[in-house]
Design a protein around this motif. Structure first.
Motif, PDB file in Angstrom:
ATOM      1  N   GLU A  81       0.830  -1.208   0.000  1.00  0.00           N
ATOM      2  CA  GLU A  81       0.000   0.000   0.000  1.00  0.00           C
ATOM      3  C   GLU A  81       0.863   1.256   0.000  1.00  0.00           C
ATOM      4  O   GLU A  81       0.505   2.251  -0.638  1.00  0.00           O
ATOM      5  N   ILE A  82       1.973   1.224   0.712  1.00  0.00           N
ATOM      6  CA  ILE A  82       2.889   2.368   0.703  1.00  0.00           C
ATOM      7  C   ILE A  82       3.424   2.573  -0.714  1.00  0.00           C
ATOM      8  O   ILE A  82       3.535   3.707  -1.189  1.00  0.00           O
ATOM      9  N   ALA A  83       3.730   1.490  -1.408  1.00  0.00           N
ATOM     10  CA  ALA A  83       4.191   1.589  -2.800  1.00  0.00           C
ATOM     11  C   ALA A  83       3.148   2.289  -3.664  1.00  0.00           C
ATOM     12  O   ALA A  83       3.479   3.172  -4.468  1.00  0.00           O
ATOM     13  N   VAL A  84       1.879   1.934  -3.494  1.00  0.00           N
ATOM     14  CA  VAL A  84       0.799   2.574  -4.254  1.00  0.00           C
ATOM     15  C   VAL A  84       0.768   4.074  -3.975  1.00  0.00           C
ATOM     16  O   VAL A  84       0.650   4.890  -4.891  1.00  0.00           O
ATOM     17  N   SER A  85       0.892   4.463  -2.700  1.00  0.00           N
ATOM     18  CA  SER A  85       0.814   5.884  -2.355  1.00  0.00           C
ATOM     19  C   SER A  85       1.984   6.666  -2.945  1.00  0.00           C
ATOM     20  O   SER A  85       1.812   7.796  -3.402  1.00  0.00           O
ATOM     21  N   ILE A  86       3.176   6.062  -2.963  1.00  0.00           N
ATOM     22  CA  ILE A  86       4.354   6.744  -3.526  1.00  0.00           C
ATOM     23  C   ILE A  86       4.213   6.875  -5.039  1.00  0.00           C
ATOM     24  O   ILE A  86       4.432   7.944  -5.607  1.00  0.00           O
ATOM     25  N   ILE A  87       3.846   5.785  -5.701  1.00  0.00           N
ATOM     26  CA  ILE A  87       3.696   5.815  -7.162  1.00  0.00           C
ATOM     27  C   ILE A  87       2.614   6.816  -7.563  1.00  0.00           C
ATOM     28  O   ILE A  87       2.774   7.571  -8.530  1.00  0.00           O
ATOM     29  N   ALA A  88       1.522   6.866  -6.825  1.00  0.00           N
ATOM     30  CA  ALA A  88       0.457   7.835  -7.133  1.00  0.00           C
ATOM     31  C   ALA A  88       0.990   9.264  -7.043  1.00  0.00           C
ATOM     32  O   ALA A  88       0.699  10.100  -7.906  1.00  0.00           O
ATOM     33  N   GLU A  89       1.783   9.541  -6.021  1.00  0.00           N
ATOM     34  CA  GLU A  89       2.360  10.883  -5.886  1.00  0.00           C
ATOM     35  C   GLU A  89       3.324  11.175  -7.035  1.00  0.00           C
ATOM     36  O   GLU A  89       3.309  12.261  -7.621  1.00  0.00           O
TER      37      GLU A  89
END
Length: 152
Positions: A127-135
Motif C-alpha cells: 500500500e505504501i508503494a501505491v501511495s508513492i507511485i500515485a504521488e
C-alpha cells in the motif's frame, strides 16, 4: 528513470509497481546480496557500491525521480546532500517528518517529498508503494492532488 536507493524487502513491491507503470528502475545499494534479479526481476540496472561512489557515478536529469528507502541515517544524509544540488523531477524520502528534520537540520525543503507518498492511510509495503507511485505520477503529469477532493 527512477533511482531507488535501498534494496531492502520493503523496496521490492515499490520497484515492481514502478516498473509496471513505465519507470526504468535502477536499484542503488551497497549490499550486493540484496541487488539481485531474484529480488528485483524488472530492474533496469543494479548500481552497487558505496553510496558516495554511486552518487558520483550517476548523472541525474530533470526527468528522473529518486526515492530513498535505505533506513540508514548517515546514508540518507549523504544522498540528500548530493540531491539538494541536483534538478530532478521527483525526490522522496521514506520516513517521518521528525526524522527528515533531524536529517536536514530542522527544515524540509520544497524539493523533497517527505513523508513520501500521498496520505491515503497506507499500511504495509504494498500500500505504501501505491501511495508513492500515485504521488510520483501526479508530479510527472503536472497535477496537484487535493486529498479531500481526489474522489469527488
Amino acid at each position: 528513470s527512477l533511482y531507488l536507493f535501498g534494496a531492502g524487502a520493503d523496496a521490492r513491491p515499490f520497484a515492481a509497481l514502478a516498473s509496471s507503470v513505465g519507470y526504468a528502475v535502477h536499484i542503488c545499494d551497497w549490499r550486493e546480496s540484496l541487488c539481485t534479479k531474484e529480488h528485483f526481476p524488472d530492474a533496469a540496472s543494479f548500481q552497487i557500491g558505496s553510496i558516495n561512489e554511486l552518487l558520483h557515478r550517476i548523472t541525474f536529469t530533470k526527468l528522473d525521480s529518486v526515492v530513498i528507502m535505505t533506513h540508514d541515517f548517515q546514508v540518507d544524509q549523504q544522498i540528500l546532500r548530493v540531491l539538494q544540488k541536483e534538478n530532478v523531477l521527483y525526490a522522496g524520502l521514506l520516513g517521518s517528518k521528525k526524522r527528515t528534520r533531524r536529517l536536514l537540520g530542522n527544515t524540509i525543503p520544497d524539493w523533497l517529498h517527505s513523508p513520501i507518498g500521498l496520505s491515503i492511510g497506507a499500511e504495509g509495503p504494498e500500500e505504501i508503494a501505491v501511495s508513492i507511485i500515485a504521488e510520483m505520477i501526479s508530479i510527472r503529469k503536472g497535477s496537484e492532488i487535493c486529498p479531500s477532493l481526489a474522489f469527488i
